[in-house]
Design an enzyme around this catalytic site. Structure first.
Site, PDB file in Angstrom:
ATOM      1  N   VAL A 148      49.460 -40.224  12.306  1.00 45.26           N
ATOM      2  CA  VAL A 148      49.934 -41.264  13.026  1.00 45.26           C
ATOM      3  C   VAL A 148      51.048 -42.121  12.370  1.00 45.26           C
ATOM      4  O   VAL A 148      50.998 -42.437  11.262  1.00 45.26           O
ATOM      5  CB  VAL A 148      49.047 -42.327  13.696  1.00 45.26           C
ATOM      6  CG1 VAL A 148      47.937 -41.859  14.610  1.00 45.26           C
ATOM      7  CG2 VAL A 148      48.135 -43.082  12.549  1.00 45.26           C
ATOM      8  N   CYS A 149      52.199 -42.483  13.140  1.00 47.28           N
ATOM      9  CA  CYS A 149      53.209 -43.372  12.364  1.00 47.28           C
ATOM     10  C   CYS A 149      53.517 -44.409  13.564  1.00 47.28           C
ATOM     11  O   CYS A 149      52.991 -44.327  14.690  1.00 47.28           O
ATOM     12  CB  CYS A 149      54.257 -42.697  11.780  1.00 47.28           C
ATOM     13  SG  CYS A 149      55.313 -41.656  13.246  1.00 47.28           S
ATOM     14  N   GLN A 150      54.626 -44.966  13.530  1.00 47.54           N
ATOM     15  CA  GLN A 150      55.107 -45.973  14.549  1.00 47.54           C
ATOM     16  C   GLN A 150      55.939 -45.436  15.679  1.00 47.54           C
ATOM     17  O   GLN A 150      55.616 -45.815  16.657  1.00 47.54           O
ATOM     18  CB  GLN A 150      55.872 -47.190  13.819  1.00 47.54           C
ATOM     19  CG  GLN A 150      55.826 -48.497  14.661  1.00 47.54           C
ATOM     20  CD  GLN A 150      54.302 -49.309  14.942  1.00 47.54           C
ATOM     21  OE1 GLN A 150      53.642 -49.128  14.170  1.00 47.54           O
ATOM     22  NE2 GLN A 150      54.156 -49.747  16.142  1.00 47.54           N
ATOM     23  N   GLY A 152      56.652 -41.906  15.679  1.00 50.34           N
ATOM     24  CA  GLY A 152      56.062 -40.396  15.779  1.00 50.34           C
ATOM     25  C   GLY A 152      57.318 -39.562  15.087  1.00 50.34           C
ATOM     26  O   GLY A 152      56.942 -38.305  14.760  1.00 50.34           O
ATOM     27  N   LEU A 177      52.658 -44.980  17.698  1.00 53.15           N
ATOM     28  CA  LEU A 177      51.836 -45.855  18.041  1.00 53.15           C
ATOM     29  C   LEU A 177      52.607 -46.906  18.813  1.00 53.15           C
ATOM     30  O   LEU A 177      51.739 -47.697  19.687  1.00 53.15           O
ATOM     31  CB  LEU A 177      51.387 -46.431  16.781  1.00 53.15           C
ATOM     32  CG  LEU A 177      50.287 -45.906  15.799  1.00 53.15           C
ATOM     33  CD1 LEU A 177      49.959 -46.642  14.639  1.00 53.15           C
ATOM     34  CD2 LEU A 177      49.022 -45.280  16.545  1.00 53.15           C
TER      35      LEU A 177
END
Length: 240
Positions: A148-150, A152, A177
């Site tokens: 996961v990252c902010q 994508g 996220l």
């Protein structure tokens, strides 16, 4: 008997459909130098399997964690991770703070801090050279990992690196996220997961704009419904 000459290779693909996305397995066979048995030469053959990355929605990601036993690996930088992250996740940043002091880096860092850092709160970073090795030290290639990252983008880049390193069960949340709904995951931090990427003057500007908007609306309503009192107040300011 004549020896078998030449080296050959072949590949084929096999698709399998899950409840989330269609993922592709690529089978590759290659021949290598071997030896001779009973006067007949032979070549050793190895089989390599590469699994494509699985992109899922936030709801599908929750099912991967709860049902399929996926482990969450957060690849964001330290600042975003500390603002908010999924509870019990592992933090292995794809980018780390760039504290190099060569002249070129100093100039770039100064420019960055006076724009992106000031307005958006983005740290000045560089690729983490130990990313793949850090993941390998914690997980086996067969581990089921949800990256996961902010937004994508970093999780996709991280997934490609791990796929090339031999990891077989990688999934990412499409759009990151920032696309999850409040309360979708149990989280830790001072902000909501979808807002962890917001920092700097942009957030302050939003609050200032909201306050000024409220003041202007109240002033307009006061002048509209109480014109006499508004005129008296205006006269007081004009005489001072």
């Amino acid at each position: 008997m004549a020896a078998l000459a030449g080296i050959g290779s072949c590949c084929s693909t096999l698709s399998s459909t899950s409840n989330f996305r269609t993922s592709w397995l690529k089978f590759e066979t290659q021949t290598h130098g071997g030896g001779t048995i009973l006067g007949t030469s032979y070549r050793r053959r190895t089989l390599a399997i590469r699994a494509k990355v699985n992109f899922v929605t936030a709801e599908e990601a929750k099912e991967l964690i709860a049902v399929d036993g996926y482990t969450v690996v957060d690849v964001r930088d330290k600042s975003q991770f500390e603002r908010a992250h999924i509870k019990s996740c592992h933090h292995v940043p794809l980018f780390i703070a760039n504290e190099d002091n060569d002249p070129g880096t100093i100039i770039k860092r100064t420019l960055h801090n006076n724009f992106s850092g000031l307005f958006y709160g983005l740290p000045f970073t560089k690729p983490n050279p130990e990313f793949v090795q850090s993941v390998k030290s914690q997980f086996s290639p067969q581990s089921k990992l949800l990256l996961v990252c902010q937004e994508g983008l970093r999780s996709t880049a991280a997934a490609n690196k791990l796929e090339q390193a031999g990891f077989e069960n990688i999934a990412c949340i499409t759009s990151g996220l920032q696309s999850v709904k409040p309360g979708a995951f149990d989280s830790v931090g001072s902000a909501e997961l979808q807002n962890a990427g917001k920092a700097g003057l942009v957030t302050v500007q939003g609050k200032i704009s909201a306050v000024l908007g409220t003041v202007l609306i109240c002033a307009y309503l006061f002048i509209t419904f109480f014109p006499d009192q508004a005129e008296k107040i205006l006269q007081i300011f004009q005489t001072t």
